[in-house]
Enzyme design. Sequence first.
Site, short mmCIF file in Angstrom:
data_model
loop_
_atom_site.label_atom_id
_atom_site.label_comp_id
_atom_site.label_asym_id
_atom_site.label_seq_id
_atom_site.Cartn_x
_atom_site.Cartn_y
_atom_site.Cartn_z
CG ASP A 122 -2.15 0.43 1.00
OD1 ASP A 122 -2.46 1.30 0.05
OD2 ASP A 122 -3.28 0.17 1.59
CD1 TRP A 169 -4.93 3.08 -3.22
CD2 TRP A 169 -3.99 4.95 -2.70
NE1 TRP A 169 -4.57 3.06 -1.92
CE2 TRP A 169 -3.74 4.17 -1.46
CE3 TRP A 169 -3.02 6.29 -2.46
CZ2 TRP A 169 -3.33 4.47 -0.37
CZ3 TRP A 169 -2.65 6.54 -1.40
CH2 TRP A 169 -2.60 5.60 -0.16
N GLY A 170 -3.22 4.17 -8.54
CA GLY A 170 -3.19 4.87 -9.78
C GLY A 170 -2.43 6.16 -9.68
CG ASP A 228 -9.53 2.14 -0.95
OD1 ASP A 228 -8.61 2.01 -1.61
OD2 ASP A 228 -9.41 2.03 0.36
C1 GLA Z 1 -6.02 1.25 1.37
C2 GLA Z 1 -6.16 0.30 0.13
C3 GLA Z 1 -7.26 -0.76 0.53
C4 GLA Z 1 -6.85 -1.37 1.87
C5 GLA Z 1 -6.73 -0.36 2.76
C6 GLA Z 1 -6.32 -1.08 4.14
O1 GLA Z 1 -7.20 2.22 1.32
O2 GLA Z 1 -6.34 0.91 -1.07
O3 GLA Z 1 -7.53 -1.43 -0.60
O4 GLA Z 1 -5.81 -2.24 1.42
O5 GLA Z 1 -5.77 0.60 2.59
O6 GLA Z 1 -6.21 -0.17 5.43
#
Ligand code: GLA
Length: 374
Positions: free
Chosen positions: A127, A162-163, A184
């Site tokens: 992440d 996240w791109g 997300d």
């Molecule tokens: C981010 C990721 C999610 C998830 C959460 C966990 O938001 O994009 O997919 O893994 O963290 O905290």
Amino acid sequence: MYVKQPPMGWNTWNTFGPEISDRMIRESADAMIDQGLRDAGYEYVVIDDCWSKRERDPETGKLVADPEKFPNGMKSVADYIHEKGLKFGMYSCCGVRTCANYPGSFDHEFLDAETFAEFGCDFLKYDNCFRPASANSPLLYQRMGTALSMCGRDILYSACNWGSDDVWSWIRSAGAHMYRSTGDILDNFKSFTDIAASQYDKKLAASAPNCFNDMDMLTVGMFGNGNVGTSGCTEEEYRTQFALWCMASTPLMLGCDIRKMTKETKDIVTNRALIEINQDPDCRPPFLLNNQGERKTYAKRLANGDFAILFLNFSDKERNGYAYFEEMGVTAASGYRVQMTDLFTGEEREPAREFTTVSVPEHGCRIYRAKLVR
Ligand code: GLA
């Protein structure tokens, strides 16, 4: 490690968020088999954020499993999953803390990659929270890419930034096998259609074997329950989500409670004909055949010469969708007609020349496998 086809599995986050435990993971691994998911191709059982203690071990500096959630430790969970013929996935973050404020891997990349290997981990979701301002995203993803390649175990590298920072342009060189391309997902129609719209048409062209664009875990079957459950979706909307993910050859990571799926959910996520489209060895991106705003038609060229054709209707009434075969390179002069089989119902349509019209339910889709016949 070479990942030929979009990875398939299940991840804890969408439904369980922080509410994870040894028992729930084992039950979900059992469900992978009992519900027919393993037989349909789902392989990875992935524990997302919130699995560790709040701090590293003060002596070794290692990440340690939370003894309340995982009283038998991580290796034992991994062994259980492996005994079932499945693979085990875990989670960390390139910043100093994870998104849910557990220790992140910043400056501990090599130690953590070794720890994940010791746990028997086969997949690491990585992440993007709590990054020091001086450390850019490409550099930190490179670091974990190198650490994983040196850790002595094959670990699929699932990047999750996240791109941001035009991830598609550098993530393949960082060693990732899949990369989140959007923020997300939430369990509602707007969220998944926005995600698809942001990747279809342009961004999917960079997705290919060994490094797949990941549009996030599916919400199919959540019906508004759990961590990212919002208003939920209808069954028709879930069929549409699954069809969009399959056409995109994006990883199929389930996010519902797989221990308690309805028959309809099971039918959607184990639909072999659709999974074949997702796993097509060529992984070519879909392209637009027809655009009427809320109604669009996409085609995807498949390895055996067939096409998949997806008719989408995001309006709130049943409407017609159109496909002009010329856009697929099937000219009238070629003498070919297009024979389409509905991948949800199995219905075969009469071979058509030049174009076809299909009635598409509201907030829904029709998806076909199309053969060229003379
Ligand atoms: C981010 C990721 C999610 C998830 C959460 C966990 O938001 O994009 O997919 O893994 O963290 O905290």
